[in-house]
Write a protein that holds these residues in place. Structure first.
Motif, short mmCIF file in Angstrom:
data_model
loop_
_atom_site.label_atom_id
_atom_site.label_comp_id
_atom_site.label_asym_id
_atom_site.label_seq_id
_atom_site.Cartn_x
_atom_site.Cartn_y
_atom_site.Cartn_z
N UNK A 1 0.82 -1.19 0.00
CA UNK A 1 0.00 0.00 0.00
C UNK A 1 0.87 1.26 0.00
N UNK A 2 1.98 1.20 0.75
CA UNK A 2 2.88 2.34 0.84
C UNK A 2 3.45 2.69 -0.53
N UNK A 3 3.74 1.69 -1.32
CA UNK A 3 4.32 1.92 -2.65
C UNK A 3 3.32 2.61 -3.58
N UNK A 4 2.06 2.28 -3.47
CA UNK A 4 1.03 2.89 -4.32
C UNK A 4 0.87 4.37 -3.97
N UNK A 5 0.92 4.69 -2.69
CA UNK A 5 0.82 6.08 -2.26
C UNK A 5 2.02 6.88 -2.76
N UNK A 6 3.21 6.28 -2.70
CA UNK A 6 4.42 6.95 -3.20
C UNK A 6 4.30 7.21 -4.70
N UNK A 7 3.83 6.23 -5.44
CA UNK A 7 3.67 6.39 -6.90
C UNK A 7 2.66 7.49 -7.20
N UNK A 8 1.53 7.47 -6.52
CA UNK A 8 0.48 8.46 -6.77
C UNK A 8 0.96 9.88 -6.53
N UNK A 9 1.51 10.14 -5.33
CA UNK A 9 1.91 11.50 -4.99
C UNK A 9 3.12 11.98 -5.76
N UNK A 10 4.05 11.08 -6.04
CA UNK A 10 5.21 11.51 -6.83
C UNK A 10 4.80 11.83 -8.26
N UNK A 11 3.83 11.10 -8.79
CA UNK A 11 3.31 11.39 -10.13
C UNK A 11 2.67 12.78 -10.16
N UNK A 12 1.86 13.08 -9.15
CA UNK A 12 1.20 14.39 -9.06
C UNK A 12 2.23 15.51 -8.90
N UNK A 13 3.15 15.36 -7.96
CA UNK A 13 4.17 16.40 -7.73
C UNK A 13 5.07 16.55 -8.95
N UNK A 14 5.39 15.45 -9.62
CA UNK A 14 6.21 15.52 -10.82
C UNK A 14 5.51 16.30 -11.93
N UNK A 15 4.21 16.11 -12.06
CA UNK A 15 3.45 16.85 -13.06
C UNK A 15 3.45 18.35 -12.77
N UNK A 16 3.24 18.70 -11.51
CA UNK A 16 3.21 20.12 -11.14
C UNK A 16 4.58 20.76 -11.36
N UNK A 17 5.63 20.11 -10.88
CA UNK A 17 6.98 20.65 -11.05
C UNK A 17 7.36 20.68 -12.52
N UNK A 18 6.98 19.67 -13.28
CA UNK A 18 7.28 19.65 -14.71
C UNK A 18 6.57 20.75 -15.47
N UNK A 19 5.32 21.02 -15.12
CA UNK A 19 4.58 22.09 -15.80
C UNK A 19 5.19 23.45 -15.50
N UNK A 20 5.54 23.68 -14.24
CA UNK A 20 6.15 24.96 -13.88
C UNK A 20 7.53 25.08 -14.51
N UNK A 21 8.33 24.04 -14.42
CA UNK A 21 9.67 24.07 -15.01
C UNK A 21 9.65 24.21 -16.51
N UNK A 22 8.72 23.54 -17.17
CA UNK A 22 8.60 23.66 -18.62
C UNK A 22 8.21 25.06 -19.06
N UNK A 23 7.35 25.69 -18.28
CA UNK A 23 6.95 27.06 -18.61
C UNK A 23 8.08 28.05 -18.37
#
Length: 59
Positions: free
Chosen positions: A1-23
């Protein structure tokens, strides 16, 4: 269960950081690639820290 939570939140944070960094860097934004890389990096980091902390414990 811990691994699924890590995957979910890192995916979300990666998207946010990637969008800001790309802009900021005026680069193309590839959402799936950024999310997968962020999730893999988080899994490797969390499992690595877990393995290192287990080897440091006194028996």
């Amino acid at each position: 269960m811990k691994q699924i939570v890590i995957i979910f939140w890192s995916f979300i944070f990666g998207e946010v950081i990637g969008a800001i960094g790309g802009a900021l860097e005026v680069m193309t934004y590839k959402p799936l690639t950024i999310g997968i890389v962020a999730a893999l990096a988080a899994l490797i980091t969390s499992n690595g820290i877990n393995l290192l902390s287990k080897s440091d414990s006194v028996k």
